[in-house]
Design an enzyme around this catalytic site. Structure first.
Site, PDB file in Angstrom:
ATOM      1  CB  SER A  11      -0.897   0.013   1.236  1.00 11.42           C
ATOM      2  OG  SER A  11      -1.430   1.318   1.391  1.00 11.42           O
ATOM      3  CG  HIS A  34      -3.789  -1.806  -1.637  1.00 13.01           C
ATOM      4  ND1 HIS A  34      -4.864  -2.604  -1.974  1.00 13.01           N
ATOM      5  CD2 HIS A  34      -4.183  -1.083  -0.569  1.00 13.01           C
ATOM      6  CE1 HIS A  34      -5.861  -2.376  -1.132  1.00 13.01           C
ATOM      7  NE2 HIS A  34      -5.472  -1.448  -0.264  1.00 13.01           N
ATOM      8  CG  ASP A  36      -5.186   1.948   1.015  1.00 12.00           C
ATOM      9  OD1 ASP A  36      -6.133   1.148   0.908  1.00 12.00           O
ATOM     10  OD2 ASP A  36      -4.055   1.623   1.431  1.00 12.00           O
ATOM     11  CG  MET A  38      -8.664   6.492   3.081  1.00 15.40           C
ATOM     12  SD  MET A  38      -7.680   6.645   4.572  1.00 15.40           S
ATOM     13  CE  MET A  38      -6.821   5.069   4.539  1.00 15.40           C
ATOM     14  CG  HIS A  72      -9.284  -0.419  -0.283  1.00 11.46           C
ATOM     15  ND1 HIS A  72      -8.648  -0.653   0.922  1.00 11.46           N
ATOM     16  CD2 HIS A  72     -10.618  -0.474  -0.023  1.00 11.46           C
ATOM     17  CE1 HIS A  72      -9.559  -0.837   1.864  1.00 11.46           C
ATOM     18  NE2 HIS A  72     -10.758  -0.723   1.326  1.00 11.46           N
ATOM     19  CG  MET A  74     -11.387   2.548   2.478  1.00  9.76           C
ATOM     20  SD  MET A  74      -9.829   2.654   3.344  1.00  9.76           S
ATOM     21  CE  MET A  74      -8.715   2.742   1.942  1.00  9.76           C
ATOM     22  CG  MET A 143     -11.499  -3.780   5.246  1.00  7.71           C
ATOM     23  SD  MET A 143     -10.015  -3.276   4.342  1.00  7.71           S
ATOM     24  CE  MET A 143      -9.060  -2.417   5.600  1.00  7.71           C
ATOM     25  N   GLY A 148      -9.242   3.259   7.352  1.00  5.10           N
ATOM     26  CA  GLY A 148      -9.084   4.692   7.577  1.00  5.10           C
ATOM     27  C   GLY A 148      -7.654   5.099   7.893  1.00  5.10           C
ATOM     28  CG  PHE A 149      -6.420   6.033  10.632  1.00  5.75           C
ATOM     29  CD1 PHE A 149      -6.041   7.357  10.449  1.00  5.75           C
ATOM     30  CD2 PHE A 149      -7.718   5.767  11.067  1.00  5.75           C
ATOM     31  CE1 PHE A 149      -6.924   8.398  10.700  1.00  5.75           C
ATOM     32  CE2 PHE A 149      -8.614   6.802  11.328  1.00  5.75           C
ATOM     33  CZ  PHE A 149      -8.215   8.121  11.150  1.00  5.75           C
ATOM     34  N   GLY A 151      -1.031   1.276   9.776  1.00  3.37           N
ATOM     35  CA  GLY A 151      -0.316   1.039  11.026  1.00  3.37           C
ATOM     36  C   GLY A 151      -1.161   0.580  12.203  1.00  3.37           C
ATOM     37  CG  ASP A 181      -6.008  -3.334   3.257  1.00  2.00           C
ATOM     38  OD1 ASP A 181      -4.984  -3.029   3.880  1.00  2.00           O
ATOM     39  OD2 ASP A 181      -6.641  -2.537   2.533  1.00  2.00           O
ATOM     40  N   GLY A 182      -4.625  -4.813   6.275  1.00  2.07           N
ATOM     41  CA  GLY A 182      -4.545  -4.179   7.584  1.00  2.07           C
ATOM     42  C   GLY A 182      -3.729  -4.997   8.569  1.00  2.07           C
ATOM     43  CB  SER A 204       3.266   0.333   8.573  1.00  2.00           C
ATOM     44  OG  SER A 204       2.258  -0.531   9.008  1.00  2.00           O
TER      45      SER A 204
HETATM   46  C1  DX5 Z   1      -6.437   0.892   5.818  1.00  2.00           C
HETATM   47  C2  DX5 Z   1      -5.967   0.740   4.385  1.00  2.00           C
HETATM   48  C3  DX5 Z   1      -4.785  -0.151   4.290  1.00  2.00           C
HETATM   49  C4  DX5 Z   1      -3.558   0.373   4.958  1.00  2.00           C
HETATM   50  C5  DX5 Z   1      -2.746  -0.806   5.421  1.00  2.00           C
HETATM   51  O1  DX5 Z   1      -7.526   1.708   5.859  1.00  2.00           O
HETATM   52  O2  DX5 Z   1      -6.983   0.195   3.589  1.00  2.00           O
HETATM   53  O3  DX5 Z   1      -4.512  -0.539   2.949  1.00  2.00           O
HETATM   54  O4  DX5 Z   1      -2.779   1.181   4.141  1.00  2.00           O
HETATM   55  O5  DX5 Z   1      -1.739  -0.344   6.226  1.00  2.00           O
HETATM   56  P1  DX5 Z   1      -0.960  -1.290   7.246  1.00  2.00           P
HETATM   57  O6  DX5 Z   1      -0.373  -2.398   6.469  1.00  2.00           O
HETATM   58  O7  DX5 Z   1       0.052  -0.379   7.827  1.00  2.00           O
HETATM   59  O8  DX5 Z   1      -1.969  -1.781   8.257  1.00  2.00           O
HETATM   60 ZN    ZN Z   2      -6.443  -0.763   1.520  1.00  2.00          ZN
END
Ligand code: DX5
Ligand code: ZN
Length: 224
Positions: A11, A34, A36, A38, A72, A74, A143, A148-149, A151, A181-182, A204
């Site tokens: 990502s 990937h 993301d 948002m 992706h 969101m 998920m 949303g974030f 890490g 993912d996540g 991350s």
């Molecule tokens: C979360 C995103 C993820 C995110 C994953 O809302 O959809 O794709 O970037 O980040 P890590 O791998 O750090 O959890």
């Molecule tokens: Zn994602």
């Protein structure tokens, strides 16, 4: 037949945008890129939109890596923007079942745009919500954090959810990608592969302090 290797989808949310082209080149061995998106409405954060996706596409095309640009969304009511995301460079568009009352129509719209449709579920959404569209999608994303974030910490109930969806896909004879993912790192990646995931998103744990090449190598090592 040897098992198909797990696909990796770094990502770029976790990358350094001041060096986007270099950060993309560091993951050129990965299968997917990937992206993301948002919107500050479906999720409590805003990331980026069309211009950044266009930039990713330009680098990918210039380098001829053939990587799949996996977007992706969101985004609330994603129907409003599918055409623009397709035009901006997505190969696949993944939409949340929670973000539209018309998931079936939205999946069809993605297909009509010539892109690969994907559906994604938040950790709190019953798996049954994706069953009606399962035969129509090329990717299912489970998920493993609340979106949303980057890490965040991996939610362990994900393993069981992945096992269930793997069974459903196998029963259908579907070769759709089963993505997670996540919170994916060397430890969770191995267990997700065992549970039946075929594609792992990692932010991350790839774009860490020692760089994305080392991060990717660590994940591959754990999956070998
Ligand atoms: C979360 C995103 C993820 C995110 C994953 O809302 O959809 O794709 O970037 O980040 P890590 O791998 O750090 O959890
Ligand atoms: Zn994602």
């Amino acid at each position: 037949m040897p098992p198909t290797p797990i696909k990796l989808a770094p990502s770029i949310l976790a990358s350094d945008f001041t060096r986007l082209a270099d950060e993309l080149r560091a993951i050129r061995s990965a299968d997917y890129i990937h992206v993301d998106v948002m919107d500050g409405q479906f999720v409590p954060n805003i990331s980026f939109g069309f211009p950044l996706l266009e930039a990713v596409r330009r680098v990918r095309d210039a380098d001829q890596t053939g990587q799949f640009i996996d977007v992706h969304l969101m985004v609330q009511a994603p129907e409003r923007y599918l055409e623009q995301f397709a035009a901006a460079g997505a190969d696949g568009l993944t939409i949340h079942v929670e973000a539209t009352p018309h998931i079936h129509r939205a999946v069809q719209m993605i297909r009509d745009l010539g892109k690969q449709p994907g559906v994604v579920l938040n950790p709190g959404t019953p798996l049954e919500a994706l069953r009606p569209v399962l035969p129509d999608v090329g990717l299912v994303l489970i998920m493993s954090v609340n979106p949303g974030f980057g890490g965040q910490r991996f939610i362990p109930q994900t393993y069981e959810r992945v096992r269930t969806v793997r069974r459903w896909l196998d029963e259908l004879g579907s070769n759709a990608e089963l993505q997670v993912d996540g919170g994916v790192n060397a430890e969770t990646a191995r267990l997700l592969a065992e549970a039946g995931a075929s594609c792992l998103v990692a932010g991350s744990s790839v774009y860490g302090p020692d760089g994305a090449e080392a991060g990717l190598a660590r994940l591959r090592g754990a999956l070998a």
